[in-house]
Design a protein around this motif. Structure first.
Motif, short mmCIF file in Angstrom:
data_model
loop_
_atom_site.label_atom_id
_atom_site.label_comp_id
_atom_site.label_asym_id
_atom_site.label_seq_id
_atom_site.Cartn_x
_atom_site.Cartn_y
_atom_site.Cartn_z
N ILE A 9 123.05 15.37 130.76
CA ILE A 9 122.37 16.66 130.68
C ILE A 9 120.96 16.52 131.22
N VAL A 10 120.50 17.51 131.97
CA VAL A 10 119.13 17.54 132.49
C VAL A 10 118.33 18.56 131.69
N THR A 11 117.11 18.21 131.33
CA THR A 11 116.20 19.11 130.65
C THR A 11 114.78 18.79 131.11
N ASN A 12 113.80 19.50 130.57
CA ASN A 12 112.41 19.17 130.87
C ASN A 12 111.96 17.98 130.06
N TYR A 13 111.07 17.18 130.64
CA TYR A 13 110.52 16.05 129.91
C TYR A 13 109.71 16.53 128.72
N HIS A 14 108.94 17.62 128.89
CA HIS A 14 108.08 18.05 127.79
C HIS A 14 108.88 18.59 126.60
N VAL A 15 110.17 18.90 126.81
CA VAL A 15 111.02 19.35 125.70
C VAL A 15 111.29 18.20 124.73
N ILE A 16 111.45 16.99 125.26
CA ILE A 16 111.75 15.82 124.40
C ILE A 16 110.61 14.80 124.44
N GLN A 17 109.44 15.22 124.89
CA GLN A 17 108.33 14.29 125.09
C GLN A 17 107.92 13.59 123.80
N ARG A 18 107.78 14.34 122.71
CA ARG A 18 107.33 13.74 121.46
C ARG A 18 108.36 12.75 120.92
N ALA A 19 109.65 13.07 121.07
CA ALA A 19 110.69 12.13 120.64
C ALA A 19 110.66 10.87 121.49
N PHE A 20 110.51 11.05 122.80
CA PHE A 20 110.47 9.90 123.72
C PHE A 20 109.29 8.99 123.40
N GLU A 21 108.11 9.58 123.19
CA GLU A 21 106.92 8.77 122.92
C GLU A 21 107.02 8.07 121.57
N SER A 22 107.61 8.74 120.58
CA SER A 22 107.78 8.10 119.26
C SER A 22 108.69 6.88 119.37
N ASN A 23 109.78 7.01 120.12
CA ASN A 23 110.70 5.89 120.28
C ASN A 23 110.07 4.77 121.10
N GLN A 24 109.30 5.14 122.12
CA GLN A 24 108.66 4.11 122.93
C GLN A 24 107.65 3.30 122.12
N ASP A 25 106.96 3.95 121.19
CA ASP A 25 106.03 3.22 120.33
C ASP A 25 106.75 2.14 119.52
N VAL A 26 107.92 2.51 119.00
CA VAL A 26 108.69 1.55 118.21
C VAL A 26 109.22 0.42 119.11
N ILE A 27 109.70 0.78 120.29
CA ILE A 27 110.22 -0.21 121.22
C ILE A 27 109.13 -1.22 121.60
N GLN A 28 107.94 -0.71 121.93
CA GLN A 28 106.85 -1.61 122.32
C GLN A 28 106.40 -2.48 121.15
N TYR A 29 106.39 -1.89 119.95
CA TYR A 29 106.02 -2.66 118.75
C TYR A 29 107.01 -3.78 118.51
N ASP A 30 108.30 -3.46 118.57
CA ASP A 30 109.34 -4.47 118.34
C ASP A 30 109.33 -5.53 119.44
N ASN A 31 109.12 -5.11 120.69
CA ASN A 31 109.08 -6.08 121.78
C ASN A 31 107.94 -7.06 121.60
N PHE A 32 106.80 -6.56 121.12
CA PHE A 32 105.65 -7.44 120.90
C PHE A 32 105.97 -8.52 119.88
N TRP A 33 106.51 -8.10 118.72
CA TRP A 33 106.80 -9.07 117.68
C TRP A 33 107.98 -9.96 118.04
#
Length: 558
Positions: A179-203
């Motif tokens: 499915i294609v949508t706008n990035y700004h529609v899921i932007q907050r979800a994407f950024e929240s998940n990326q924060d967790v991914i980067q945190y886990d990758n660091f540790w």
């Protein structure tokens, strides 16, 4: 009683009850037959509906016809007719018929997109299933991605408890659930998940490096398995205490992504956000495959795609003209499958995207676009996607007649590559061969047209439209086309711009015995080839000289 007395008493009694039962059955059958005749529509009414003459037909009306032409001996009370016959009986004009049929064809492919930051309780289980873990996280972690489809329950799903992160529209571009949508529609979800991914990758990196260094320092003392295991457990336990992660559990709470995107397929008038039935609407969890922030688009993948998914097709946004009619389907204010119409108000507009860059060649339209329409398709009257609705200019927050859509040509090019790579990744996870890789870029669209004009001017040969082939514009350093053959390196010339001038190079005019007329045909031909396949390519230079190059297709780099 004697036997003769018993017989004389029972036989008349049995005959009496048998006659009563037969009479009752006959009465029931007669009653049902009478009811069927009473409720059956009269023959003249049925004939009038089914034989209405077609006042007009359009290309769009040929796209859709209900296959409900019942026989005369169907169930009582059934009236069967084509949708076009119904349109005739309503007296629709040709323009109305076109719009109605485009909506009929495309509405089922438009979805409502929403995302939720899950609460601690709901994040542990979605719809009663096991914890979900994003494929993107699994790939970054280096572990083998698990197909989330196997973890999804089949019952109707509702949104988990949590904080809403935004909503909008989207549309199906691939029947496998993309499915294609706008990035700004899921932007907050994407950024929240990326924060967790980067945190886990660091540790993860800290734990891996600490374990490796400790084991290396213990090497002179010998490689005792029990000691090494104890050291690893000690390091992981220490980092777990600091970071809040539990390295012992693959599905630890911090490893699980906090935000989840869902899509909902609307129903005719039901299930919109303002309806009482919205609580019972079925939501499908999605994975964010990837995003293209510069175009404000994102690609989602339904975890368990319904088998009836139908993808919309793209038209050429570069062929649009100011004044051309357009249709927008979306979910403004959560109202499912809302249709609005308008015109191409202007072309070539530049708008500022969510990351601050200019998105060029956008389509301006006066079709009603409101909050919730973002990510929905902008269609021409052939039912083809020519843009993705992305923003409006307004002083009130609602539609003011000035809306913008990202051009479909750009969206298709970017999202197709994302989808192809994701399909390749999933094939590898199942140990199957993926699509073959040539490592070559070819010109398409406006760039290809400029190269064709240059070729017609500079070449002494007269080429037919289907004889030009595909212009090679770039080669990867590890492209199979550059591999040595018989001890000699292949000499491939690409077409490029130099000091404002076009320098023509080689063109591919045949792939495996199949002629290719342009870049689109070349790409389509290569998509059918698999990794490791041996292929012959007929290459022609600007002087018209042809040669055959033999290559073995490689593996697509991820």
């Amino acid at each position: 009683f004697t036997v003769k007395q018993v017989k004389s008493t029972l036989i008349p009694l049995c005959l009496f009850w048998a006659s009563m039962i037969v009479s009752l059955l006959f009465f029931i059958l007669l009653s049902r037959a009478s009811a069927a005749v009473a409720f059956q529509p009269s023959a003249p009414f049925r004939h009038h509906l089914l034989t209405a003459s077609h006042r007009s037909k359009s290309i769009a009306s040929e796209l859709f016809a209900l296959a409900s032409e019942g026989d005369d001996d169907d169930a009582a009370g059934t009236v069967a007719m084509r949708a076009t016959d119904l349109d005739d009986s309503l007296g629709l004009t040709p323009d109305e018929r076109t719009v109605v049929n485009v909506y009929r064809v495309c509405k089922d492919s438009v979805v409502y997109v929403t995302s939720v930051r899950k609460s601690r309780d709901s994040s542990r289980s979605i719809g009663g299933g096991r914890r979900l873990r994003s494929n993107r996280w699994q790939q970054r972690d280096g572990s083998k991605a698990k197909e989330t489809e196997k973890e999804e329950p089949e019952q109707r799903q509702t949104l988990p408890k949590g904080m809403a992160l935004g909503s909008g529209s989207g549309f199906v571009v691939d029947s496998e659930g993309y499915i294609v949508t706008n990035y700004h529609v899921i932007q907050r979800a994407f950024e929240s998940n990326q924060d967790v991914i980067q945190y886990d990758n660091f540790w993860d990196g800290v734990a891996t490096n600490a374990t490796k260094r400790m084991k290396n320092s213990m090497t002179p003392l010998g490689r005792d398995t029990e000691i090494m295991k104890s050291i690893e457990n000690f390091i992981n336990g220490t980092i777990s205490s600091i970071s809040g992660r539990d390295f012992k559990e693959a599905d630890s709470v911090s490893s699980e992504l906090p935000a989840q995107v869902f899509v909902r397929f609307g129903t005719n008038g039901d299930g919109d956000a303002t309806s009482q039935l919205s609580s019972s609407a079925s939501y499908h969890p999605c994975e964010i495959v990837n995003v293209v922030k510069e175009l404000d688009v994102a690609v989602l993948k339904i975890s368990k795609a319904p088998p009836s998914l139908k993808a919309l097709i793209y038209g050429k946004s570069s062929d649009l003209l100011v004044g051309q009619s357009l249709l927008a389907i979306g979910n403004p204010f959560g109202l499912d499958r809302t249709l609005s119409s308008g015109l191409v108000s202007a072309l070539g507009r530049s708008i500022t995207g969510v990351v601050g860059n200019d998105i060029k060649n956008c389509i301006q339209t006066d079709a009603a676009i409101n909050p919730g329409n973002s990510g929905g398709p902008l269609l021409n009257l052939s039912g083809e996607v020519v843009g993705v609705n992305t923003m409006i200019i307004t002083t009130s927050g609602s539609n003011a007649g000035i809306g913008f859509a990202v051009p479909g040509d750009n969206v298709k090019e970017s999202t197709d590559s994302i989808i192809d790579l994701d399909k390749e990744r999933r094939l590898r996870n199942t140990n199957r061969k993926g699509r073959g890789w040539l490592g070559a870029d070819v010109a398409t669209g406006a760039l290809e047209e400029s190269f064709r004009r240059r070729l017609s001017v500079s070449s002494t040969m007269n080429y037919e439209e289907d004889e030009v082939g595909a212009f090679l514009t770039a080669l990867s350093i590890s492209s199979p086309l550059l591999e040595k053959q018989d001890g000699h390196k292949k000499n491939i010339e690409t077409t490029y711009f130099a000091n404002g001038n076009i320098r023509l190079g080689d063109r591919v005019v045949n792939v495996g015995g199949n002629p290719v007329a342009n870049g689109i045909e070349f790409v389509s031909e290569m998509k059918r080839r698999v990794e490791g396949e041996q292929l012959s390519l007929t290459v022609q230079n600007m002087n018209g000289e042809k040669r055959v190059e033999y290559v073995t297709l490689g593996r697509i780099p991820l």
